[in-house]
Motif scaffolding. Structure first.
Motif, PDB file in Angstrom:
ATOM      1  N   GLY A  31       0.817  -1.212   0.000  1.00 20.46           N
ATOM      2  CA  GLY A  31       0.000   0.000   0.000  1.00 20.46           C
ATOM      3  C   GLY A  31       0.846   1.256   0.000  1.00 20.46           C
ATOM      4  O   GLY A  31       0.548   2.220  -0.720  1.00 20.46           O
ATOM      5  N   MET A  32       1.912   1.257   0.794  1.00 18.25           N
ATOM      6  CA  MET A  32       2.802   2.421   0.825  1.00 18.25           C
ATOM      7  C   MET A  32       3.415   2.666  -0.549  1.00 18.25           C
ATOM      8  O   MET A  32       3.495   3.811  -1.016  1.00 18.25           O
ATOM      9  CB  MET A  32       3.909   2.207   1.863  1.00 18.25           C
ATOM     10  CG  MET A  32       4.852   3.397   2.017  1.00 18.25           C
ATOM     11  SD  MET A  32       6.022   3.231   3.392  1.00 18.25           S
ATOM     12  CE  MET A  32       7.070   1.926   2.773  1.00 18.25           C
ATOM     13  N   MET A  37       3.398   5.738  -5.573  1.00 17.24           N
ATOM     14  CA  MET A  37       3.342   5.817  -7.028  1.00 17.24           C
ATOM     15  C   MET A  37       2.306   6.832  -7.492  1.00 17.24           C
ATOM     16  O   MET A  37       2.511   7.551  -8.476  1.00 17.24           O
ATOM     17  CB  MET A  37       3.034   4.437  -7.613  1.00 17.24           C
ATOM     18  CG  MET A  37       4.192   3.456  -7.534  1.00 17.24           C
ATOM     19  SD  MET A  37       5.654   4.031  -8.434  1.00 17.24           S
ATOM     20  CE  MET A  37       5.007   4.055 -10.116  1.00 17.24           C
ATOM     21  N   VAL A  38       1.185   6.897  -6.763  1.00 21.22           N
ATOM     22  CA  VAL A  38       0.164   7.900  -7.083  1.00 21.22           C
ATOM     23  C   VAL A  38       0.753   9.301  -6.908  1.00 21.22           C
ATOM     24  O   VAL A  38       0.549  10.195  -7.743  1.00 21.22           O
ATOM     25  CB  VAL A  38      -1.080   7.722  -6.192  1.00 21.22           C
ATOM     26  CG1 VAL A  38      -2.070   8.870  -6.408  1.00 21.22           C
ATOM     27  CG2 VAL A  38      -1.758   6.393  -6.476  1.00 21.22           C
ATOM     28  N   ALA A  39       1.475   9.484  -5.799  1.00 16.07           N
ATOM     29  CA  ALA A  39       2.103  10.784  -5.545  1.00 16.07           C
ATOM     30  C   ALA A  39       3.100  11.123  -6.653  1.00 16.07           C
ATOM     31  O   ALA A  39       3.175  12.269  -7.119  1.00 16.07           O
ATOM     32  CB  ALA A  39       2.811  10.771  -4.193  1.00 16.07           C
ATOM     33  N   ILE A 306       4.930   1.771   9.392  1.00 14.34           N
ATOM     34  CA  ILE A 306       4.542   1.763   7.980  1.00 14.34           C
ATOM     35  C   ILE A 306       3.176   2.425   7.798  1.00 14.34           C
ATOM     36  O   ILE A 306       2.976   3.228   6.878  1.00 14.34           O
ATOM     37  CB  ILE A 306       4.521   0.320   7.430  1.00 14.34           C
ATOM     38  CG1 ILE A 306       5.928  -0.291   7.492  1.00 14.34           C
ATOM     39  CG2 ILE A 306       4.031   0.304   5.984  1.00 14.34           C
ATOM     40  CD1 ILE A 306       5.946  -1.791   7.251  1.00 14.34           C
ATOM     41  N   ALA A 307       2.226   2.070   8.677  1.00 15.01           N
ATOM     42  CA  ALA A 307       0.890   2.670   8.585  1.00 15.01           C
ATOM     43  C   ALA A 307       0.963   4.183   8.776  1.00 15.01           C
ATOM     44  O   ALA A 307       0.225   4.941   8.132  1.00 15.01           O
ATOM     45  CB  ALA A 307      -0.042   2.042   9.620  1.00 15.01           C
ATOM     46  N   SER A 308       1.858   4.637   9.650  1.00 14.54           N
ATOM     47  CA  SER A 308       2.003   6.078   9.895  1.00 14.54           C
ATOM     48  C   SER A 308       2.522   6.812   8.663  1.00 14.54           C
ATOM     49  O   SER A 308       2.235   7.996   8.481  1.00 14.54           O
ATOM     50  CB  SER A 308       2.960   6.321  11.071  1.00 14.54           C
ATOM     51  OG  SER A 308       2.442   5.775  12.261  1.00 14.54           O
ATOM     52  N   SER A 309       3.275   6.117   7.821  1.00 13.74           N
ATOM     53  CA  SER A 309       3.799   6.765   6.617  1.00 13.74           C
ATOM     54  C   SER A 309       2.668   7.189   5.686  1.00 13.74           C
ATOM     55  O   SER A 309       2.797   8.157   4.936  1.00 13.74           O
ATOM     56  CB  SER A 309       4.747   5.818   5.878  1.00 13.74           C
ATOM     57  OG  SER A 309       4.045   4.749   5.259  1.00 13.74           O
TER      58      SER A 309
END
Length: 443
Positions: A31-32, A37-39, A306-309
């Motif tokens: 997910g990260m 990639m979207v960014a 990772i979730a915080s990223s």
């Protein structure tokens, strides 16, 4: 469209990991990468994207020492006999005619001390479910009571990783949050007690299997001194001491008890702090008492980091702006709390755990609370009253799947875990709009 594709990729990887029993670290990494990639596609440089990820992770860095202390304290409480003390004497004083009520109350005490639902279900929960099965008690009702009690402490204990995470991401004081959780949870707690009194009358314990209790008593010295590490946590919490100091003092106390009362060698004790407490696999207590340790928190730490990223990426790119606009309109129609509840249900159903929904709900709702003139404490308690408990209402969520698997029951126990949904429901009945800035004074 690119954001939607990233969401689908993350969701599919998450579903696959849960179905295959794979660590959620991997879908979180996927997910990260997908959101990064979207960014990148939207014009952000790789350097900026890395900076966004790091910025998000920085929010969780302060939790790492706390996670390390939690790992060591849960191992030492097992080794020192502290957990065994609760299990042994709590079960001993239990009235068979009120078994389900005692199951709830006992797990509340243990979970508040431990701060972990998984640890509570894996220790006292296993003992109670064995007693329920041997005594002819409805296992769904018993498991529901155990789960309710387990998440009582998971929600409001100063040693709970979720409570500490909420305090960090909302930039609020942990002990103020704990106080507010007790205030907003009082009526649901009383109603839960009444419900389990009723169920106890329907499903009394017919027999009491004492084999496990006898084995606990033969393995550990269960003198009153073994409960001191837990009393230290309770006392220092009341004194509002820094939670890291409280846990450190408890660790030192448990360490001394292990050496002097349980006669554990120093090198074995140091290994226990690192790798966890482990009994002989042939012992029936092995699955109940074993666990904890510094290394047991590594996976949790990675998941939170990772979730915080994600929050850094979402904030830096504005990916959630459309969703936030929708929630602003919703809050105008149904109120802030109901909008937070809706957000928590959606994120918990989508993310299948507690950690990411906490971060997403905070990020989606914080500006709405600011716009309404509400404090960070309001946001914090609303997250505690929604996300922390609603995550367990979805059978596919790891937050409830692991405790149910530990207790060897299926999702049929969830309707009996009434505390999980009484807290969100009862808090809907508060004042439709916040009428005070001081949550602790008036609700």
């Amino acid at each position: 469209m690119d954001f939607l594709i990233a969401v689908i990729i993350f969701t599919l990887s998450l579903v696959l990991s849960i179905s295959k029993g794979i660590s959620t670290i991997y879908p979180l990494l996927i997910g990260m990468a997908a959101f990064s990639m979207v960014a990148y596609k939207r014009g952000h440089s790789l350097k900026n994207i890395a900076a966004m990820n790091i910025k998000g992770m920085k929010k969780a860095l302060s939790l790492m020492p706390i996670f390390a202390l939690i790992g060591m304290i849960t191992a030492l409480w097992r080794a020192s006999g502290t957990i065994s003390f609760f299990v042994y004497y709590g079960t001993k004083i239990m009235n068979p005619d009120f078994f389900i009520l005692f199951a709830f109350l006992l797990t509340c005490v243990v979970s508040f001390a431990l701060g972990t639902s998984f640890g509570t279900c894996g220790t006292i929960g296993v003992v109670l479910i064995v007693l329920a099965k041997s005594g002819g008690v409805n296992t769904y009702a018993a498991a529901g009571a155990i789960v309710s009690g387990a998440f009582f402490g998971d929600r409001c204990s100063p040693t709970s990783s979720s409570a500490n995470l909420v305090a960090v991401v909302t930039d609020t004081d942990l002990y103020t949050n704990v106080k507010n959780m007790f205030i907003t949870g009082l009526i649901p707690f009383v109603m839960t007690v009444c419900f389990y009194i009723f169920l106890s009358g329907k499903y009394p314990l017919n027999t009491k299997n004492t084999e496990l209790l006898n084995e606990i008593a033969s393995y550990f010295n269960l003198s009153f001194v073994t409960v001191i590490p837990a009393l230290v946590i309770f006392f220092l919490a009341i004194m509002k001491k820094n939670v890291k100091i409280s846990m450190l003092v408890s660790i030192i106390t448990a360490f001394i008890i292990c050496l002097t009362v349980q006669d554990i060698k120093l090198y074995e004790l140091l290994r226990t702090m690192l790798f966890g407490f482990h009994l002989n696999p042939e012992s029936s207590l092995a699955k109940i008492i074993s666990g904890g340790g510094l290394l047991s928190m590594v996976s949790v730490s990675f998941i939170v980091l990772i979730a915080s990223s994600y929050s850094g990426i979402f904030e830096g790119t504005g990916m959630l702006n459309d969703i936030q606009g929708f929630l602003v309109k919703m809050s105008e129609k149904i109120g802030v709390y109901l909008t937070t509840l809706f957000t928590s249900l959606a994120t918990c159903a989508f993310c299948c755990n507690q950690t990411l929904p906490i971060l997403l709900t905070e990020q989606l709702m914080n500006k709405i609370y600011e716009k309404k003139g509400l404090t960070k404490e309001h946001l914090s308690i609303d997250i505690e009253n929604t996300v922390i408990l609603t995550a367990e209402l979805f059978p596919w969520s790891i937050a409830i799947a692991v405790p149910l698997a530990t207790l060897s029951v299926d999702a049929g126990a969830i309707p009996y875990a009434v505390f999980l949904y009484l807290v969100p429901i009862i808090n809907v009945m508060r004042l439709p709009k916040w009428s005070t800035k001081n949550l602790s004074v008036k609700i």
